[in-house]
Motif scaffolding. Sequence first.
Motif, PDB file in Angstrom:
ATOM      1  N   GLY A 226       0.952  -1.011  -0.049  1.00 50.26           N
ATOM      2  CA  GLY A 226      -0.067   0.090   0.106  1.00 50.26           C
ATOM      3  C   GLY A 226       1.084   1.279   0.144  1.00 50.26           C
ATOM      4  N   LEU A 227       0.306   2.378  -0.023  1.00 47.54           N
ATOM      5  CA  LEU A 227       0.726   3.377  -0.309  1.00 47.54           C
ATOM      6  C   LEU A 227       0.015   4.742   0.382  1.00 47.54           C
ATOM      7  CD1 LEU A 227      -0.449   5.683  -2.648  1.00 47.54           C
ATOM      8  CD2 LEU A 227       0.360   3.560  -3.870  1.00 47.54           C
ATOM      9  N   LEU A 228       1.015   5.676   0.900  1.00 44.61           N
ATOM     10  CA  LEU A 228       0.083   6.712   1.492  1.00 44.61           C
ATOM     11  C   LEU A 228       1.121   8.105   1.247  1.00 44.61           C
ATOM     12  CD1 LEU A 228      -1.335   8.133   4.030  1.00 44.61           C
ATOM     13  CD2 LEU A 228       0.341   7.695   5.602  1.00 44.61           C
ATOM     14  N   TYR A 229       0.354   8.961   0.731  1.00 43.22           N
ATOM     15  CA  TYR A 229       0.798  10.324   0.312  1.00 43.22           C
ATOM     16  C   TYR A 229       0.640  11.209   1.604  1.00 43.22           C
ATOM     17  CZ  TYR A 229       0.510  15.266  -1.587  1.00 43.22           C
ATOM     18  OH  TYR A 229       0.674  16.572  -1.511  1.00 43.22           O
ATOM     19  N   VAL A 230       1.619  11.992   1.849  1.00 40.71           N
ATOM     20  CA  VAL A 230       1.549  13.015   3.009  1.00 40.71           C
ATOM     21  C   VAL A 230       1.902  14.453   2.242  1.00 40.71           C
ATOM     22  CG1 VAL A 230       1.916  13.744   5.330  1.00 40.71           C
ATOM     23  CG2 VAL A 230       1.962  11.309   4.727  1.00 40.71           C
ATOM     24  N   SER A 231       1.059  15.399   2.225  1.00 41.94           N
ATOM     25  CA  SER A 231       1.522  16.621   1.655  1.00 41.94           C
ATOM     26  C   SER A 231       2.406  17.467   2.453  1.00 41.94           C
ATOM     27  CB  SER A 231       0.386  17.515   1.609  1.00 41.94           C
ATOM     28  OG  SER A 231      -0.197  18.180   2.589  1.00 41.94           O
ATOM     29  N   PRO A 232       3.301  18.179   1.539  1.00 39.64           N
ATOM     30  CA  PRO A 232       4.271  19.042   2.323  1.00 39.64           C
ATOM     31  C   PRO A 232       3.740  20.165   3.319  1.00 39.64           C
ATOM     32  CG  PRO A 232       4.741  19.173  -0.029  1.00 39.64           C
ATOM     33  CD  PRO A 232       3.362  18.390   0.060  1.00 39.64           C
ATOM     34  N   ALA A 233       2.419  20.445   3.109  1.00 45.92           N
ATOM     35  CA  ALA A 233       1.877  21.211   4.128  1.00 45.92           C
ATOM     36  C   ALA A 233       1.659  20.666   5.385  1.00 45.92           C
ATOM     37  CB  ALA A 233       0.568  21.938   3.579  1.00 45.92           C
ATOM     38  N   ALA A 234       1.232  19.357   5.229  1.00 43.16           N
ATOM     39  CA  ALA A 234       0.617  18.481   6.492  1.00 43.16           C
ATOM     40  C   ALA A 234       2.146  18.189   7.127  1.00 43.16           C
ATOM     41  CB  ALA A 234       0.382  17.174   6.125  1.00 43.16           C
ATOM     42  N   LEU A 235       3.291  17.931   6.497  1.00 48.68           N
ATOM     43  CA  LEU A 235       4.539  17.678   6.966  1.00 48.68           C
ATOM     44  C   LEU A 235       5.132  18.983   7.815  1.00 48.68           C
ATOM     45  CD1 LEU A 235       5.909  15.462   4.229  1.00 48.68           C
ATOM     46  CD2 LEU A 235       5.424  14.600   6.585  1.00 48.68           C
ATOM     47  N   GLU A 236       4.881  20.124   7.171  1.00 55.28           N
ATOM     48  CA  GLU A 236       5.349  21.337   7.796  1.00 55.28           C
ATOM     49  C   GLU A 236       4.627  21.556   9.058  1.00 55.28           C
ATOM     50  OE1 GLU A 236       5.020  24.134   4.784  1.00 55.28           O
ATOM     51  OE2 GLU A 236       6.619  23.332   3.431  1.00 55.28           O
ATOM     52  N   ARG A 237       3.255  21.298   9.021  1.00 52.95           N
ATOM     53  CA  ARG A 237       2.639  21.392  10.647  1.00 52.95           C
ATOM     54  C   ARG A 237       2.778  20.569  11.522  1.00 52.95           C
ATOM     55  NH1 ARG A 237      -1.809  21.838   6.340  1.00 52.95           N
ATOM     56  NH2 ARG A 237      -2.549  19.697   7.225  1.00 52.95           N
ATOM     57  N   GLY A 238       3.723  19.426  11.144  1.00 55.25           N
ATOM     58  CA  GLY A 238       4.111  18.437  12.098  1.00 55.25           C
ATOM     59  C   GLY A 238       3.420  17.185  12.300  1.00 55.25           C
ATOM     60  N   ALA A 239       2.705  16.974  11.150  1.00 49.90           N
ATOM     61  CA  ALA A 239       2.142  15.597  10.908  1.00 49.90           C
ATOM     62  C   ALA A 239       2.819  14.596  11.306  1.00 49.90           C
ATOM     63  CB  ALA A 239       1.187  15.389   9.661  1.00 49.90           C
ATOM     64  N   THR A 240       2.591  13.634  12.212  1.00 48.97           N
ATOM     65  CA  THR A 240       3.318  12.334  12.564  1.00 48.97           C
ATOM     66  C   THR A 240       2.547  11.367  13.255  1.00 48.97           C
ATOM     67  OG1 THR A 240       5.344  11.366  13.469  1.00 48.97           O
ATOM     68  CG2 THR A 240       4.072  13.164  14.850  1.00 48.97           C
ATOM     69  N   PRO A 241       2.530  10.219  13.046  1.00 47.81           N
ATOM     70  CA  PRO A 241       1.829   9.249  13.444  1.00 47.81           C
ATOM     71  C   PRO A 241       2.039   9.025  15.122  1.00 47.81           C
ATOM     72  CG  PRO A 241       3.670   7.974  12.507  1.00 47.81           C
ATOM     73  CD  PRO A 241       3.974   9.584  12.072  1.00 47.81           C
ATOM     74  N   LEU A 242       0.827   8.524  15.853  1.00 54.77           N
ATOM     75  CA  LEU A 242       0.811   8.565  17.409  1.00 54.77           C
ATOM     76  C   LEU A 242       2.111   7.623  17.657  1.00 54.77           C
ATOM     77  CD1 LEU A 242      -0.467   9.323  19.956  1.00 54.77           C
ATOM     78  CD2 LEU A 242      -2.016   7.294  19.443  1.00 54.77           C
ATOM     79  N   LEU A 243       2.163   6.681  17.172  1.00 59.93           N
ATOM     80  CA  LEU A 243       3.115   5.445  17.512  1.00 59.93           C
ATOM     81  C   LEU A 243       4.242   5.466  16.684  1.00 59.93           C
ATOM     82  CD1 LEU A 243       0.430   3.192  19.215  1.00 59.93           C
ATOM     83  CD2 LEU A 243       2.266   4.897  20.480  1.00 59.93           C
ATOM     84  N   PRO A 244       5.130   6.016  16.288  1.00 58.29           N
ATOM     85  CA  PRO A 244       6.160   5.618  15.269  1.00 58.29           C
ATOM     86  C   PRO A 244       7.270   4.934  15.841  1.00 58.29           C
ATOM     87  CG  PRO A 244       6.437   7.931  16.337  1.00 58.29           C
ATOM     88  CD  PRO A 244       5.639   7.463  16.898  1.00 58.29           C
ATOM     89  N   ASP A 245       7.688   3.979  14.892  1.00 53.48           N
ATOM     90  CA  ASP A 245       8.965   3.374  15.274  1.00 53.48           C
ATOM     91  C   ASP A 245      10.395   3.949  14.929  1.00 53.48           C
ATOM     92  OD1 ASP A 245       9.296   2.697  12.694  1.00 53.48           O
ATOM     93  OD2 ASP A 245       9.204   0.442  13.057  1.00 53.48           O
ATOM     94  N   MET A 246      11.445   3.161  14.710  1.00 57.34           N
ATOM     95  CA  MET A 246      12.732   3.600  14.875  1.00 57.34           C
ATOM     96  C   MET A 246      12.912   3.996  13.174  1.00 57.34           C
ATOM     97  SD  MET A 246      15.005   0.402  15.847  1.00 57.34           S
ATOM     98  CE  MET A 246      15.301  -1.049  14.531  1.00 57.34           C
TER      99      MET A 246
END
Length: 401
Positions: A226-246
Amino acid sequence: MIDDAALSRLRADTPAAARGRIHLNNAGAALVPRPVRAAVDEHLDLEDTIGGYEAADASRDRIDAVYASVGRLLNAAAEDVALVENATTAVALVLSAVDPGPGDAIVTTQDDYASNQIMYLSLARRRGVRVVRAPDLPEGGVDPAALAEAVRREAPVLVSLTWIPTNSGLVQPAAEVGAICRERGVPYMVDACQAVGQMPIDVGALGCDYLAASGRKFLRGPRGTGLLYVSPAALERGATPLLPDMRGATWTDPNAYAPASGARRFENWEYAHALSLGLGAAVEYALAIGLADIQERAWGLAADLRERLARVRGVRVLDRGPELCAIVTARIDGFDAEAVVQALRAEGINTSAVVRSAAVIDMDRKGATTALRISPHYYNTSAEIRALTHEVEALLEEAGG
């Protein structure tokens, strides 16, 4: 345009089709073309030869190229693409990044995918999130004006739209909804699971912050991709998953971590490298054919099928909406859809069944508890559409005595 010569080549690349299997279940899992299988096999052979970690290192450039391929498919930058297991995983990651709390609203539609609806309801049950479903137009599909009013009234933390539902040929007005969200500055997620691979996609034109899809459907990639697109604007707002791994973050101090740059912060460290290479091969295969040509042929076959089925006594075509795609759903009088699927499979024709729990609101509205789902693709033929129609007619004639 996919002419007869091109169709012959495409079918030769598709072993089941070349052997006479009529595969009309592309909304479930399409048949992978030979180059996709070869890409997966090649990497598995390399793992057998030198080891899993070592094969990943040796294939780093090829794996990185997958992100660029997906970027071209979506008209996005490679760094804005994450590779995940499936669309539902991608949607869950986005919901965790939005992290809605008590009283927050998610605005969605009557026709969002069942797994997404269940996740919204889980957030409502566990965190007090409000789920607001915009009403439909009389002819089907979400009412953009009503959705705009819901966005104005509710000030949601997210608008979530399934572009093409799993149980219908409906194509939602995704770009129009995106314009509404941009005007209000509301994060917007598109579940494009059934759209990717059967039509051109431009995330800029959609105006979405997130787009999720699986590889196994019309894109003809391996299952488990599968794939997930995340926009530059969302990334600049600090979008990050609740439980990231390493992979998604770096542990920098005993009590601190730093998210990875780009959309890869949404990935897990461990993922299937061979399948990802297969996904990349599927994307390149689709791009080489041309998504506009794919759409023209697949949607044309589906339109022909709807017309044929509508003329069969005892069949009710269920698709509604101003724009319809390469998914056809129908109710066969006197039959549970799963029984029809099995009868057709015995004749070498692959289809699938939709049950009420896959789309409670829409199925109840249509008065159907099950439906036959038929999803042709560009490598199918008009003769196969006629064969499917003939078998449905034969089933009804036999049942009628």
